[in-house]
Enzyme design. Sequence first.
Site, short mmCIF file in Angstrom:
data_model
loop_
_atom_site.label_atom_id
_atom_site.label_comp_id
_atom_site.label_asym_id
_atom_site.label_seq_id
_atom_site.Cartn_x
_atom_site.Cartn_y
_atom_site.Cartn_z
N ILE A 53 44.89 -51.12 121.61
CA ILE A 53 44.50 -51.69 122.42
C ILE A 53 43.01 -51.63 122.30
CG2 ILE A 53 44.40 -51.98 124.92
CD1 ILE A 53 47.17 -52.84 124.22
N HIS A 92 48.97 -60.93 119.17
CA HIS A 92 48.15 -60.37 119.97
C HIS A 92 48.38 -60.51 121.58
CE1 HIS A 92 44.05 -58.61 118.74
NE2 HIS A 92 43.87 -58.69 119.92
N SER A 133 54.05 -58.01 121.36
CA SER A 133 53.99 -59.08 122.27
C SER A 133 55.07 -59.26 123.10
CB SER A 133 53.80 -60.36 121.29
OG SER A 133 52.47 -60.07 120.54
N GLN A 149 44.18 -48.93 113.32
CA GLN A 149 44.06 -50.60 113.17
C GLN A 149 42.74 -50.67 112.97
OE1 GLN A 149 42.16 -52.20 116.00
NE2 GLN A 149 42.45 -53.89 114.92
N LYS A 152 48.56 -57.37 110.24
CA LYS A 152 48.72 -57.71 111.83
C LYS A 152 48.67 -59.15 112.28
CE LYS A 152 48.20 -55.86 116.42
NZ LYS A 152 47.44 -56.94 117.09
N SER A 162 43.07 -48.13 117.74
CA SER A 162 42.08 -49.19 117.52
C SER A 162 40.79 -48.71 116.98
CB SER A 162 41.95 -49.96 118.87
OG SER A 162 41.06 -50.85 118.64
N ILE A 182 56.57 -56.80 125.23
CA ILE A 182 57.43 -55.75 125.38
C ILE A 182 57.22 -55.28 126.78
CG2 ILE A 182 58.12 -53.48 124.63
CD1 ILE A 182 59.54 -55.58 122.75
N ARG A 183 57.95 -55.18 127.75
CA ARG A 183 57.79 -54.60 129.08
C ARG A 183 58.85 -53.44 129.17
NH1 ARG A 183 53.88 -57.00 127.81
NH2 ARG A 183 52.82 -58.64 128.85
N THR A 243 44.23 -56.00 111.22
CA THR A 243 44.37 -57.09 112.15
C THR A 243 43.65 -58.35 111.45
OG1 THR A 243 44.19 -56.06 114.09
CG2 THR A 243 43.56 -58.34 114.38
N TYR A 248 39.50 -53.62 112.48
CA TYR A 248 39.18 -54.82 112.88
C TYR A 248 37.91 -54.88 111.59
CZ TYR A 248 40.79 -55.66 117.50
OH TYR A 248 41.47 -55.87 118.53
N TYR A 267 40.31 -57.89 131.67
CA TYR A 267 40.34 -57.72 130.32
C TYR A 267 41.59 -57.43 129.88
CZ TYR A 267 38.73 -56.75 125.73
OH TYR A 267 38.48 -56.68 124.31
N ARG A 307 50.41 -53.08 126.94
CA ARG A 307 49.85 -53.15 128.24
C ARG A 307 50.44 -52.20 129.12
NH1 ARG A 307 49.58 -58.72 127.12
NH2 ARG A 307 47.41 -59.70 127.57
#
Length: 387
Positions: A99, A284, A315, A151, A260, A129, A317-318, A179, A153, A45, A338
Amino acid sequence: MSYFGAMQNEIYNAGLQGVLPQFPVDFATLEKRAHEALGPSMTNYVAGGCGDEHTQDTNSSAFHHWGMIPRMMVDAQERDLSIDLFGLKLPTPLFMAPIGLTGEATQDKHGDIAAAQASAATGVPLCASTLANDSMEDVHEACGDTPAFFQLYTPRHKGLAESLIGRAEAAGYKALVVTLDTWVTGWRPRDLNASNFPQLRGKVLHNYFCDPVFRSLLAKPPEDDPQAAILTWAATFGQVLTWDDMKWLKSVTKLPIVLKGICHPDDARKAVDTGADGIYCSNHGGRQANGGIATIDLLEDVVKAAGDVPVLFDSGIRSGTDAVKALALGATAVGVGRPYTYGLALGGAKGAEFVLRSILAEADLLMAVNGYPTLADVRAAGAQRTD
C-alpha cells in the site's frame, strides 16, 4: 500448528469480564471507523478508486457469486493453513499487500514500521512498498523473523532501479514484486477533486531520498531542497516495462521475481516463459483502471496458465471467507490491503494485528465447519459460481 479460530474464544471470554473488542471484527464497521480516523484527504486516497469506482466495488462484491460446498463427516478438528512459497514455509496463506500510503496511516506517520510490527506479531509476510515514510531497511528489521517481500515501482533511471533492487536484496527481502500497471496513475476523481497527490507534497518518498543513486541526481540533499527532490522523483518515476525487460531484471538480482498486475492467461504464460518466479493476479484494487472485470473472476484462468508457478492474488479481499474462496480458485497466497491499513489507522501495529488475526480466524473456522482440514482440501473442493 496454529488454531487461528481460537481468537473468538478470547473475545467471548473477555466479554464475560465486561471487556469488548478494541477494534471491529467486521469490515463494514472497520471501514467506517477508519474513515473517521483518517480524515477526508487520507480516506479519499486509501479508499478511493479509478473513475466511478465500479471496478473497485465489483472486486469485492464479486466474491458473493462464488460459493463453497461444505463436506460433512470429516474430522477437521485440526487445520493446517501453512503454505510453501519461494522456498519459505509460511504459517498462513495471507500476506500484507503493498500500500503506497501506509506510512501516513498512523498518527506518528510511521505506518510502514507499524505494518512490519504487525507482520512480526502474526507471521503474515509484509510486501513492503517502494513508497514509504521509513527506509526499506528499517521496515525489514521491524518484520523480525517473519519473511518480507519488496514491491518495486520501477523508476526510469536504470541505476536508481538497480540501487533499490540491490538494497532490497541486501536488506533480506525474500522476493521482488514488480508492479506493472503503475507507470502512470489512473484517473482518480476523489484525489483530483481535492487536487491531492500526496507524493507531490513529499509524502512516502523516503526510500528515494535516502538512496545514494537518487541523491547523486540532486544539486542539494533532499533535506536542504525538498521541492527539487520531489520534482526529480516525479521526473524519474514510472518506467514502462515490456517483456524484453525481464532479461535485465533477471540479471540484476537473485531474488525471485514476481510480476504484479497479471490478469490475462496469455500474460501469465508469457511471464512464465520469460522467467517469472511468481504471478501476482491483481488489478490494483480498482485504483488504476476502471471498466475491468473483478479479479476473482479472472483468477482461475490465470492459475491454469501459470502451471507450476505460484500465483499471488489481491483485489477485493475483505474477510477470511474471501481469502478461502481465492485459495479454492487456485491462489497460492492471498493479499490483504485496505483492511490492514484501516487497522493501522485505528490502532497502529495492534490494530493491523487484530485485523489480520480476525481474517485468519474467520478463514480457519470456515475450513473447520466446511470440513476442509487443509488448504489442499480447500483447493480440491473448489469454488462454484452461484449466478
